[in-house]
Scaffold this active site. Structure first.
Site, PDB file in Angstrom:
ATOM      1  N   ASP A 178       0.816  -1.212   0.000  1.00 60.50           N
ATOM      2  CA  ASP A 178       0.000   0.000   0.000  1.00 60.50           C
ATOM      3  C   ASP A 178       0.851   1.264   0.000  1.00 60.50           C
ATOM      4  OD1 ASP A 178      -2.055  -1.758   0.094  1.00 60.50           O
ATOM      5  OD2 ASP A 178      -2.663  -1.323   2.152  1.00 60.50           O
ATOM      6  N   ARG A 215      -0.581   3.942  17.866  1.00 59.88           N
ATOM      7  CA  ARG A 215      -0.917   4.995  16.905  1.00 59.88           C
ATOM      8  C   ARG A 215      -0.605   6.410  17.366  1.00 59.88           C
ATOM      9  NH1 ARG A 215       0.047   1.232  14.065  1.00 59.88           N
ATOM     10  NH2 ARG A 215      -1.516   0.202  12.762  1.00 59.88           N
ATOM     11  N   ASP A 249      -7.923   3.032  12.300  1.00 55.82           N
ATOM     12  CA  ASP A 249      -6.664   3.767  12.299  1.00 55.82           C
ATOM     13  C   ASP A 249      -6.760   5.131  11.627  1.00 55.82           C
ATOM     14  OD1 ASP A 249      -5.161   2.064  13.803  1.00 55.82           O
ATOM     15  OD2 ASP A 249      -4.293   0.976  12.120  1.00 55.82           O
ATOM     16  N   SER A 291      -3.952 -10.037   6.860  1.00 62.75           N
ATOM     17  CA  SER A 291      -3.431  -8.695   7.122  1.00 62.75           C
ATOM     18  C   SER A 291      -2.889  -8.677   8.539  1.00 62.75           C
ATOM     19  CB  SER A 291      -4.549  -7.655   6.982  1.00 62.75           C
ATOM     20  OG  SER A 291      -4.097  -6.375   7.389  1.00 62.75           O
TER      21      SER A 291
END
Length: 405
Positions: free
Chosen positions: A18, A99, A128, A180
């Site tokens: 990505d 995060r 996210d 993932s």
């Protein structure tokens, strides 16, 4: 959607498919300079090996790799653990806690290089995107934010690979990606594949870190943790930094299959998702902290700490770390943790981490007072008056009801 004018953007770069596509896509669609930022949060050497060269090969003018491991554990994980936060009763917030520090470091790089925009590779369906952009809003409201997944028309891995191939940009990703995964020093998450159907049981491929508990050693192993003010400061008699203690316990816990959960959780954006999370060292640490709390915190303090845990889990999961409320909750938990000092022995066996011994100089438990024998601080006859006052509302209510008959 009309595009904003951007001169230089800092993109959160992982080296995966990505973000490898995002760099050239940004240059083509925004006609801007792209700086790659990589956060080392303990995801492992192999994920970081050669990542600077890979970023530049994708078109980045620079690539900054920032070591955040110690800071993440000391300043983000430990404060959260003091609250007892556990989202929906099971999830130890592995992705969520990483995060805010990643977003903060990304903003710092943007300031350093004079960027006027930030970019992340989060999809439009996940949590996210909210966590990153919530942090950006709190820390750098003047910077523009670009979320390619909400703009571009690439919808498959095949299209992303074709995009890179057409531009002669190397990428080691393959067409098939069954699962993932997201990793850091605290946990490893796995989503997709067979997990997308909740009637499918997990298989060996759903777990990448911990040993299957059924295949774990047949002999238990014991670890001793020393806790000061709600934080682990030593393990098995050796003083360690927060990060090193976590790494040590990860190795111990993973070997015994500790810290596996299979959960269907409520995402912030409204949909449910299923994931397998592995948090071996974190599970051990949580058990140790709760064990010391049982000795040290009185009944009402423990109940309040439990309330803080529920609120903190929601705030951290929902990306509200940089808010006054989150700061207040963490401060309250830190105050309660000032007396949470002690030592705990934990048994690791077949997927379980169980407290077997605990002690604290601040313990409110006294064998002398708890005994059924005589002691100097508690006269059993005093319980009569306490119970009469404690049950007074029930007594009055019953007398009132009797009068009405």
């Amino acid at each position: 959607m009309s595009k904003v004018n951007v001169n230089k953007v800092v993109v959160a770069y992982s080296g995966g498919l990505d973000t490898s596509v995002i760099i050239p896509w940004l240059k083509e669609n925004y006609d801007c300079e792209v700086v790659a930022f990589v956060a080392d949060v303990g995801q492992g050497f192999y994920e970081l090996e050669g990542i600077e060269e890979k970023a530049k090969a994708s078109g980045a003018s620079e690539c900054y790799v920032v070591d955040l491991k110690e800071e993440m554990v000391a300043e983000y994980i430990n404060p959260t653990l003091k609250t007892g936060a556990c989202y929906e009763g099971k999830y130890l917030l592995g992705t969520s806690m990483a995060r805010p520090i990643i977003a903060k470091a990304q903003v710092e790089i943007a300031r350093k290089v004079g960027a006027d925009a930030l970019c992340h590779g989060c999809t439009g369906k996940g949590n996210d995107q909210v966590r990153f952009e919530g942090a950006f809003a709190a820390l750098a409201p003047d910077l523009k934010v670009i979320a390619p997944w909400r703009e571009w028309d690439l919808v498959s891995r095949e299209e992303c690979l074709d995009y890179l191939e057409a531009r002669n940009i190397p990428c080691s990703a393959s067409i098939t990606k069954i699962y993932s995964r997201d990793a850091n020093a605290w946990h490893l998450s796995t989503e997709g594949g067979v997990l997308e159907n909740t009637w499918n049981a997990t298989n060996a491929d759903c777990w990448a870190w911990t040993v299957d508990p059924e295949q774990a050693p047949n002999e238990a192993e014991y670890v001793m943790l020393k806790v000061e003010k709600g934080e682990v400061v030593a393990v098995d008699g050796e003083t360690m930094t927060p990060y090193n203690a976590l790494v040590y316990l990860n190795d111990k816990g993973a070997k015994h299959g500790v810290g596996r959960i299979d959960i269907v959780e409520n995402r912030l954006v409204g949909m449910k998702s299923r994931g397998c999370y592995e948090t071996p060292g974190g599970t051990i640490i949580m058990e140790a902290l709760r064990g010391v709390e049982q000795l040290v915190l009185d009944k009402t303090s423990y109940e309040f700490r439990e309330e803080l845990g529920v609120k903190a889990a929601q705030l951290v999961y929902d990306g509200r770390w940089f808010t006054p409320l989150c700061k207040s909750v963490l401060a309250a938990a830190d105050e309660l943790a000032q007396d949470v000092n002690g030592e705990v022995v934990i048994k690791l066996y077949k997927g379980q981490a169980t407290v077997t011994q605990k002690r604290s100089d601040n313990s409110l438990y006294s064998e002398e007072f708890a005994t059924f024998g005589a002691d100097e601080v508690y006269d059993q006859s005093h319980a009569d008056g306490f119970i009469r006052l404690y049950s007074l509302p029930s007594r009055i209510r019953a007398l009132n009801a009797a009068k009405k008959k």
